[in-house]
Design a protein around this motif. Structure first.
Motif, PDB file in Angstrom:
ATOM      1  N   GLU A 192     -60.804 -32.098 -51.948  1.00 26.42           N
ATOM      2  CA  GLU A 192     -61.699 -32.972 -52.700  1.00 26.42           C
ATOM      3  C   GLU A 192     -61.198 -34.408 -52.588  1.00 26.42           C
ATOM      4  N   ASP A 193     -61.233 -34.931 -51.378  1.00 30.71           N
ATOM      5  CA  ASP A 193     -60.717 -36.273 -51.127  1.00 30.71           C
ATOM      6  C   ASP A 193     -61.807 -37.303 -51.388  1.00 30.71           C
ATOM      7  N   PRO A 194     -61.690 -38.134 -52.461  1.00 30.92           N
ATOM      8  CA  PRO A 194     -62.742 -39.098 -52.765  1.00 30.92           C
ATOM      9  C   PRO A 194     -62.822 -40.231 -51.759  1.00 30.92           C
ATOM     10  N   ASN A 195     -61.877 -40.330 -50.851  1.00 33.56           N
ATOM     11  CA  ASN A 195     -61.890 -41.399 -49.858  1.00 33.56           C
ATOM     12  C   ASN A 195     -62.449 -40.962 -48.507  1.00 33.56           C
ATOM     13  N   ALA A 196     -62.991 -39.770 -48.444  1.00 36.13           N
ATOM     14  CA  ALA A 196     -63.586 -39.294 -47.198  1.00 36.13           C
ATOM     15  C   ALA A 196     -64.814 -40.127 -46.850  1.00 36.13           C
ATOM     16  N   ASP A 197     -65.200 -40.151 -45.569  1.00 38.86           N
ATOM     17  CA  ASP A 197     -66.350 -40.945 -45.144  1.00 38.86           C
ATOM     18  C   ASP A 197     -67.630 -40.517 -45.853  1.00 38.86           C
ATOM     19  N   VAL A 198     -67.839 -39.196 -45.973  1.00 36.47           N
ATOM     20  CA  VAL A 198     -68.992 -38.701 -46.714  1.00 36.47           C
ATOM     21  C   VAL A 198     -68.540 -38.421 -48.140  1.00 36.47           C
ATOM     22  N   GLN A 199     -69.164 -39.080 -49.090  1.00 32.85           N
ATOM     23  CA  GLN A 199     -68.685 -39.037 -50.469  1.00 32.85           C
ATOM     24  C   GLN A 199     -68.981 -37.689 -51.133  1.00 32.85           C
ATOM     25  N   TYR A 200     -68.067 -37.300 -51.996  1.00 31.37           N
ATOM     26  CA  TYR A 200     -68.072 -35.951 -52.554  1.00 31.37           C
ATOM     27  C   TYR A 200     -69.318 -35.654 -53.387  1.00 31.37           C
ATOM     28  N   HIS A 201     -69.724 -36.566 -54.255  1.00 33.73           N
ATOM     29  CA  HIS A 201     -70.868 -36.314 -55.124  1.00 33.73           C
ATOM     30  C   HIS A 201     -72.186 -36.778 -54.510  1.00 33.73           C
ATOM     31  N   LEU A 202     -72.186 -37.988 -53.911  1.00 37.47           N
ATOM     32  CA  LEU A 202     -73.428 -38.555 -53.400  1.00 37.47           C
ATOM     33  C   LEU A 202     -73.804 -38.019 -52.022  1.00 37.47           C
ATOM     34  N   GLU A 203     -72.816 -37.543 -51.276  1.00 39.69           N
ATOM     35  CA  GLU A 203     -73.028 -37.046 -49.916  1.00 39.69           C
ATOM     36  C   GLU A 203     -73.636 -38.113 -48.998  1.00 39.69           C
ATOM     37  N   VAL A 204     -73.167 -39.341 -49.135  1.00 40.56           N
ATOM     38  CA  VAL A 204     -73.580 -40.422 -48.253  1.00 40.56           C
ATOM     39  C   VAL A 204     -72.369 -40.994 -47.541  1.00 40.56           C
ATOM     40  N   GLY A 205     -72.614 -41.567 -46.361  1.00 39.26           N
ATOM     41  CA  GLY A 205     -71.593 -42.272 -45.611  1.00 39.26           C
ATOM     42  C   GLY A 205     -72.002 -43.718 -45.411  1.00 39.26           C
ATOM     43  N   PRO A 206     -71.160 -44.510 -44.751  1.00 39.53           N
ATOM     44  CA  PRO A 206     -71.452 -45.938 -44.570  1.00 39.53           C
ATOM     45  C   PRO A 206     -72.777 -46.214 -43.867  1.00 39.53           C
ATOM     46  N   GLU A 207     -73.209 -45.320 -42.995  1.00 34.63           N
ATOM     47  CA  GLU A 207     -74.440 -45.563 -42.247  1.00 34.63           C
ATOM     48  C   GLU A 207     -75.695 -45.229 -43.060  1.00 34.63           C
ATOM     49  N   ASP A 208     -75.521 -44.671 -44.254  1.00 40.23           N
ATOM     50  CA  ASP A 208     -76.660 -44.203 -45.041  1.00 40.23           C
ATOM     51  C   ASP A 208     -77.196 -45.228 -46.028  1.00 40.23           C
ATOM     52  N   VAL A 209     -76.446 -46.284 -46.300  1.00 38.50           N
ATOM     53  CA  VAL A 209     -76.823 -47.194 -47.380  1.00 38.50           C
ATOM     54  C   VAL A 209     -76.731 -48.655 -46.954  1.00 38.50           C
ATOM     55  N   ALA A 210     -77.538 -49.485 -47.622  1.00 36.97           N
ATOM     56  CA  ALA A 210     -77.510 -50.928 -47.415  1.00 36.97           C
ATOM     57  C   ALA A 210     -76.456 -51.556 -48.318  1.00 36.97           C
ATOM     58  N   ASP A 211     -76.258 -52.850 -48.176  1.00 37.31           N
ATOM     59  CA  ASP A 211     -75.285 -53.547 -49.015  1.00 37.31           C
ATOM     60  C   ASP A 211     -75.686 -53.535 -50.483  1.00 37.31           C
ATOM     61  N   THR A 212     -76.987 -53.671 -50.753  1.00 38.24           N
ATOM     62  CA  THR A 212     -77.493 -53.701 -52.127  1.00 38.24           C
ATOM     63  C   THR A 212     -78.184 -52.386 -52.452  1.00 38.24           C
TER      64      THR A 212
END
Length: 275
Positions: free
Chosen positions: A6-26
């Motif tokens: 359960e590493d909270p620093n993984a690329d795909v987040q534990y609860h939201l299941e998103v990575g850097p390519e999935d979201v905008a800055d805002t």
């Protein structure tokens, strides 16, 4: 570290299941996952990127500006998780989009409340910082929300928001079978006398975490109920969503102007007249 399981620093987040390519800055942050579909109707396009538990995320564009939305569920504990994990994948600006109860008699159902600061009655932010640390909205986010509401012609109010951990006892409402928490009878009157504008359940935690991490945050909520007049209607939800969407575009343009001017902070000497 919490261990590999359960590493909270993984690329795909534990609860939201998103990575850097999935979201905008805002990222817009409604509570209700169903509100996501109402928000994206104001965008040019969108794609749902993840849906896990109460967290539903979509990303798209508005007037060419990338924009995301993630539902947080009800309350500050789950909202703080959303901010934590979105920050980890690169998001730097958060706008809560929700509903609220107004405390001042001149505030009508359907009006917008743009938060400038928060009363931290929720307990989540206490887990992060001492209780006298202020919950303040970023001035650029506040300016963008005001400019958006003005351009759209929506009635709005600015001021301090109280964030509670309870919809019933924590907001001065009776609990089951008429239960009344200590001090609940005086709560609304005390807040009204202190010129607090509204009550909701997430803004102060979102703003506190953003300030701690050097990020931007603010909130715009539609008034569903007026605790002074007793009026209640689920009205104005679309106005808050449209205002936050336009504010995201204005923030991007403000950032462009800052870069061109070689300054770090937006100020009154800069202009958005041509945006």
């Amino acid at each position: 570290m919490t261990g590999d399981s359960e590493d909270p620093n993984a690329d795909v987040q534990y609860h939201l299941e998103v990575g850097p390519e999935d979201v905008a800055d805002t990222v817009l942050l409604p509570g209700n996952p169903e509100r996501l579909e109402k928000i994206v109707t104001h965008w040019a396009d969108h794609e749902v990127r993840a849906h896990h538990r109460e967290y539903r995320t979509a990303t798209g564009t508005y007037e060419g500006t990338p924009i995301s939305v993630t539902s947080t569920g009800i309350g500050s504990p789950s909202a703080a998780i959303a901010v934590e994990e979105l920050a980890r994948v690169g998001c730097d600006t958060f706008i809560r989009v929700g509903s609220c109860g107004a405390l001042q008699s001149e505030m009508d159902v359907g009006d917008l409340v743009i938060t400038t600061g928060g009363v931290r009655q929720e307990g989540t932010s206490d887990e992060y910082v001492r209780e006298d640390y202020p919950a303040t909205a970023d001035h650029e986010v506040v300016s963008a929300l005001i400019a958006a509401a003005e351009r759209l012609g929506y009635d709005y109010h600015t001021g301090v928001t109280m964030s509670a951990d309870s919809f019933y006892a924590g907001q001065g409402r009776p609990g089951y079978d008429g239960f009344e928490a200590a001090g609940s009878e005086e709560l609304v009157d005390q807040l009204r006398d202190a010129n607090v504008k509204n009550i909701e359940m997430e803004a102060s935690a979102i703003m506190t975490l953003a300030n701690l991490y050097g990020l931007r945050a603010g909130a715009v909520c539609s008034v569903y109920a007026n605790r002074e007049t007793g009026e209640f209607r689920t009205e104005g939800e679309s106005r808050a969503a449209e205002t936050a969407t336009l504010a995201t575009h204005l923030l991007a343009k403000m950032d462009d102007v800052k870069r061109e001017a070689g300054v770090d902070c937006w100020h009154a000497g800069l202009s958005l007249e041509d945006v």
